[in-house]
Design a protein around this motif. Sequence first.
Motif, mmCIF file in Angstrom:
data_model
loop_
_atom_site.group_PDB
_atom_site.id
_atom_site.type_symbol
_atom_site.label_atom_id
_atom_site.label_comp_id
_atom_site.label_asym_id
_atom_site.label_seq_id
_atom_site.Cartn_x
_atom_site.Cartn_y
_atom_site.Cartn_z
ATOM 1 N N GLY A 21 0.792 -1.229 0.000
ATOM 2 C CA GLY A 21 0.000 0.000 0.000
ATOM 3 C C GLY A 21 0.816 1.267 0.000
ATOM 4 O O GLY A 21 0.302 2.333 -0.349
ATOM 5 N N VAL A 22 2.090 1.182 0.400
ATOM 6 C CA VAL A 22 2.932 2.378 0.395
ATOM 7 C C VAL A 22 3.925 2.358 -0.767
ATOM 8 O O VAL A 22 4.842 3.179 -0.813
ATOM 9 C CB VAL A 22 3.703 2.543 1.725
ATOM 10 C CG1 VAL A 22 2.750 2.796 2.876
ATOM 11 C CG2 VAL A 22 4.571 1.328 2.006
ATOM 12 N N ARG A 23 3.746 1.444 -1.690
ATOM 13 C CA ARG A 23 4.635 1.408 -2.847
ATOM 14 C C ARG A 23 4.435 2.658 -3.700
ATOM 15 O O ARG A 23 5.397 3.348 -4.059
ATOM 16 C CB ARG A 23 4.385 0.166 -3.690
ATOM 17 C CG ARG A 23 5.254 0.108 -4.948
ATOM 18 C CD ARG A 23 4.912 -1.102 -5.789
ATOM 19 N NE ARG A 23 5.285 -2.344 -5.124
ATOM 20 C CZ ARG A 23 6.519 -2.856 -5.150
ATOM 21 N NH1 ARG A 23 7.500 -2.224 -5.791
ATOM 22 N NH2 ARG A 23 6.772 -3.996 -4.548
ATOM 23 N N GLU A 24 3.189 2.986 -4.016
ATOM 24 C CA GLU A 24 2.886 4.145 -4.837
ATOM 25 C C GLU A 24 1.447 4.561 -4.603
ATOM 26 O O GLU A 24 0.673 3.846 -3.954
ATOM 27 C CB GLU A 24 3.101 3.829 -6.323
ATOM 28 C CG GLU A 24 2.262 2.670 -6.831
ATOM 29 C CD GLU A 24 2.591 2.299 -8.262
ATOM 30 O OE1 GLU A 24 3.655 2.711 -8.755
ATOM 31 O OE2 GLU A 24 1.776 1.596 -8.891
ATOM 32 N N ALA A 25 1.109 5.732 -5.140
ATOM 33 C CA ALA A 25 -0.245 6.266 -5.012
ATOM 34 C C ALA A 25 -0.515 7.153 -6.214
ATOM 35 O O ALA A 25 0.423 7.617 -6.883
ATOM 36 C CB ALA A 25 -0.389 7.058 -3.712
ATOM 37 N N ALA A 38 5.764 7.445 -6.410
ATOM 38 C CA ALA A 38 6.326 6.475 -5.466
ATOM 39 C C ALA A 38 6.305 7.047 -4.055
ATOM 40 O O ALA A 38 6.684 8.198 -3.841
ATOM 41 C CB ALA A 38 7.746 6.110 -5.875
ATOM 42 N N ILE A 39 5.872 6.240 -3.103
ATOM 43 C CA ILE A 39 5.865 6.665 -1.704
ATOM 44 C C ILE A 39 7.172 6.251 -1.024
ATOM 45 O O ILE A 39 7.750 7.016 -0.255
ATOM 46 C CB ILE A 39 4.677 6.045 -0.956
ATOM 47 C CG1 ILE A 39 3.364 6.402 -1.656
ATOM 48 C CG2 ILE A 39 4.651 6.513 0.493
ATOM 49 C CD1 ILE A 39 3.040 7.867 -1.684
ATOM 50 N N VAL A 40 7.638 5.041 -1.310
ATOM 51 C CA VAL A 40 8.882 4.540 -0.729
ATOM 52 C C VAL A 40 9.788 4.073 -1.851
ATOM 53 O O VAL A 40 9.363 3.929 -3.006
ATOM 54 C CB VAL A 40 8.616 3.386 0.264
ATOM 55 C CG1 VAL A 40 7.767 3.860 1.428
ATOM 56 C CG2 VAL A 40 7.937 2.216 -0.447
ATOM 57 N N ASP A 41 11.042 3.827 -1.511
ATOM 58 C CA ASP A 41 11.992 3.323 -2.490
ATOM 59 C C ASP A 41 11.596 1.916 -2.932
ATOM 60 O O ASP A 41 11.465 1.004 -2.106
ATOM 61 C CB ASP A 41 13.396 3.309 -1.881
ATOM 62 C CG ASP A 41 14.427 2.774 -2.851
ATOM 63 O OD1 ASP A 41 14.809 1.601 -2.706
ATOM 64 O OD2 ASP A 41 14.829 3.516 -3.766
ATOM 65 N N GLY A 42 11.397 1.751 -4.224
ATOM 66 C CA GLY A 42 10.903 0.481 -4.742
ATOM 67 C C GLY A 42 11.854 -0.681 -4.517
ATOM 68 O O GLY A 42 11.424 -1.789 -4.174
ATOM 69 N N LYS A 43 13.154 -0.459 -4.695
ATOM 70 C CA LYS A 43 14.121 -1.541 -4.524
ATOM 71 C C LYS A 43 14.180 -2.018 -3.074
ATOM 72 O O LYS A 43 14.219 -3.218 -2.802
ATOM 73 C CB LYS A 43 15.497 -1.082 -4.994
ATOM 74 C CG LYS A 43 15.598 -0.868 -6.499
ATOM 75 C CD LYS A 43 17.009 -0.481 -6.897
ATOM 76 C CE LYS A 43 17.112 -0.311 -8.412
ATOM 77 N NZ LYS A 43 18.488 0.071 -8.836
#
Length: 252
Positions: A21-25, A38-43
């Motif tokens: 849920g915090v990957r992107e919005a 992106a909300i958090v760093d994907g890697k």
Amino acid sequence: MTEQKAAAISHAEALRAALEGVREAPDPRADEEESTIAIVDGKALDAALGELDAYLAAVDAVEVPALPEPYQRADVDTDSLSSVGKAIDAAQQQLDELDAVGAELRSDKEQLDELASTFDAKRAAYAATFAKAAAQAVERNPDADDEVRAAMTDAGAAVVASKLHGADAAKVLTAYRSAYLALIVDQARVEQLRAEEEERRRQEEERRRRNPPPSQPESTPTPGPDETEPPSDTSSEMSSKTSSPVTGDDEG
């Protein structure tokens, strides 16, 4: 043991959903509905999810033994040594089976506890990265309101404190997501106001360039009282001319 295993899987699956849920919005600054941010760093998130999936697989692989059927005492002919012996053998077999299952259950519990302990450490390590991520988000949005920036910092600290453990994990991650979106929205608001002000000034300068004010005719400055020349004294000049002395020829 079955309940412990089921609870571990349930909590891990809930955490996985919260992390996704915090990957992107949806990007609140974009006009297109498909645009995301992106909300958090994907890697880093993918690495954390990989650890979580490995934990889930390991927990699921733990086989909880089935309990033996409840012991039921058979009818015993107390006058028959053979019947009594069979009853004793059946009871001993039940005890042996219970001991074996008990040992297996203890081993399984130790395995589940060890898996949970290892995963808890990795989960806490990932949670600790949110403080730095929040600080970086604040740095990237320097014009947002101070209260909004402070909320972003607090949200990152809350994730760290939770260690992403238990029911609080979903709550703090949702709060972090909301704080991040509020931050970029407020930054965009300030940037929009600045752009509008710059455009207004540009249009004003363009208007002045195209419509300069009419030129004013040059006016002769009026001399001041001290600058006025005094009138020439013509009476003194005339007096000097009429009072010239008569020469000697006229006296005779």
